[in-house]
Scaffold this motif. Structure first.
Motif, short mmCIF file in Angstrom:
data_model
loop_
_atom_site.label_atom_id
_atom_site.label_comp_id
_atom_site.label_asym_id
_atom_site.label_seq_id
_atom_site.Cartn_x
_atom_site.Cartn_y
_atom_site.Cartn_z
N PRO A 128 0.81 -1.23 0.00
CA PRO A 128 0.00 0.00 0.00
C PRO A 128 0.84 1.27 0.00
N LYS A 129 2.05 1.20 0.57
CA LYS A 129 2.90 2.38 0.64
C LYS A 129 3.44 2.80 -0.72
N ASP A 130 3.37 1.89 -1.70
CA ASP A 130 3.89 2.18 -3.04
C ASP A 130 2.89 2.90 -3.92
N HIS A 131 1.70 3.19 -3.40
CA HIS A 131 0.64 3.77 -4.23
C HIS A 131 0.07 5.02 -3.59
N ASP A 132 -0.38 5.93 -4.44
CA ASP A 132 -0.98 7.18 -3.95
C ASP A 132 -2.50 7.12 -3.96
N LYS A 133 -3.04 5.92 -4.03
CA LYS A 133 -4.49 5.72 -3.98
C LYS A 133 -4.78 4.58 -3.01
N PRO A 134 -6.00 4.48 -2.49
CA PRO A 134 -6.33 3.40 -1.56
C PRO A 134 -6.02 2.03 -2.16
N VAL A 135 -5.50 1.14 -1.33
CA VAL A 135 -5.08 -0.16 -1.84
C VAL A 135 -6.25 -0.95 -2.43
N GLN A 136 -7.47 -0.73 -1.89
CA GLN A 136 -8.62 -1.44 -2.46
C GLN A 136 -8.86 -1.01 -3.91
N GLN A 137 -8.62 0.25 -4.21
CA GLN A 137 -8.77 0.74 -5.58
C GLN A 137 -7.70 0.12 -6.49
#
Length: 380
Positions: A248-257
């Protein structure tokens, strides 16, 4: 009966005297079992994340002094009045939840939430009507944990929380069945029930999450997405069937998305195995509408609140919860042991470390550093 049956036994135990401080090996007294109880000689135990949660009190209420530990295997030393399904010398697994066999839950084919013996971490004494502990040091009571307290050479457990198993089973391997493995594996095969060829997301790649992944692999899932904030866990997780990894830390959007996008609509099944409330919400919101099922496995903090928009339910997503993988301890654990004996289950790959009882604090270090899946603690 052993020569000590009916007498107080002096033995070594790793006592948690206060939060976040190393356990101390002490000589303690263990009282004999009363009616409906069993005294076990613990041969192997291991550290579970729940032990740490109540040792450091992060998000949970706890009290001290206490003997932690709830994942173990041993031999019945003596039994209390009225115990009929166990006898001295039996090989057994103590479990933090039980099966009285008489309540509506135990008689149900759909539940393992025994009304009498369901998990109660806040109870530090035995259920017997004396309301006391069976542990003491120089007259000072020492509290129980999870009804098991396996960080002791001897412990006293309610008899209906003790499963008799095949004496040929290696106790240093099957001890992990009394919590972590069954909790994760059962959450997948008994609750999520992924179909062959389906997609599954696993939130948290510790021992429970890897056991959940193993259940998905053996169920025939074609895509198993591991979600964890420690990227180094992906290589290890591949041994348990994980095919994709998301940090999740690698993304700038919610992990569910992120998961919905990478699966073109969401996964068929998701399992949350950390207790993190944001991960729980993400697990539910990443399953596919129409048929997706999310299963909450991890133990949340006391003040956690689950929030999601009601439309997620109206669009035919399902959320479920589970304790101990929906296994009934006395009824189901012996057959899980047999599956291991028949080489249908691999337990060895979950065991990454082993230490003698005198070095039990090393197991805490391994887990806190994220180095271990399961560390076996040898009592002898």
């Amino acid at each position: 009966m052993s020569s000590k049956a009916g007498q107080v036994i002096k033995c070594k135990a790793a006592v948690a005297w206060e939060a976040c401080k190393p356990l101390v090996i002490e000589e303690i007294e263990v009282a004999p079992p009363r009616a409906g109880e069993v005294r076990l000689k613990i041969l192997y135990t291991s550290l579970c994340r729940s032990d740490i949660n109540y040792w450091d009190c992060e998000g949970h209420t706890s009290f001290f002094p206490r003997i932690l530990g709830h994942e173990a295997a041993g031999i019945v030393e003596s039994i209390g009045e009225g115990v009929t399904h166990l006898k001295p010398g039996d090989h057994a697994l103590p479990v933090f939840t039980g099966e009285c066999g008489e309540c509506r839950h135990c008689k149900s084919g759909e539940s393992n939430m025994c009304e009498l013996l369901r998990v109660d971490i806040d109870r530090g004494v035995m259920l017997n009507d004396d309301g006391k502990t069976r542990f003491s040091k120089n007259g000072q009571p020492i509290y129980h944990f999870g009804g098991t307290s396996t960080f002791s050479e001897y412990t006293v457990v309610h008899a209906k929380c003790v499963a008799k198993i095949n004496p040929a089973a290696p106790l240093d391997k099957v001890c992990i069945l009394s919590c972590g493995f069954c909790t994760g594996f059962g959450a997948t095969v008994n609750v999520a029930k992924p179909k062959p060829g389906s997609s599954v997301a696993i939130f948290g790649l510790g021992a429970v999450g890897l056991a959940a992944a193993e259940g998905a692999r053996l169920s025939g899932a074609s895509r198993i997405i591991g979600v964890d904030v420690i990227s180094s866990r992906f290589e290890q997780a591949k041994n348990f069937g994980v095919t994709d990894f998301v940090n999740p830390k690698d993304h700038d959007k919610p992990v569910q998305q992120v998961i919905v996008e990478m699966t073109k609509g969401g996964v068929d099944r998701a399992l949350e195995c950390t207790g993190n409330i944001e991960a729980s919400i993400a697990a539910f919101e990443c399953v596919h509408d129409g048929w997706g099922v999310a299963v909450l496995v991890g133990l949340p903090k006391d003040d956690a609140v689950f929030k999601t928009h009601p439309i997620n339910f109206l669009f035919e997503r399902t959320i479920k919860g589970t304790f101990f993988g929906n296994y009934k301890p006395l009824t189901d654990l012996p057959s899980v042991v047999e599956k291991y004996m028949n080489k249908e289950l691999e337990l060895e790959k979950f065991i990454t470390h082993s230490v003698p009882f005198s070095e039990i604090n090393k197991s805490f270090e391994y887990m806190l550093k994220g180095e271990s899946i399961r560390c076996i603690i040898r009592m002898e």
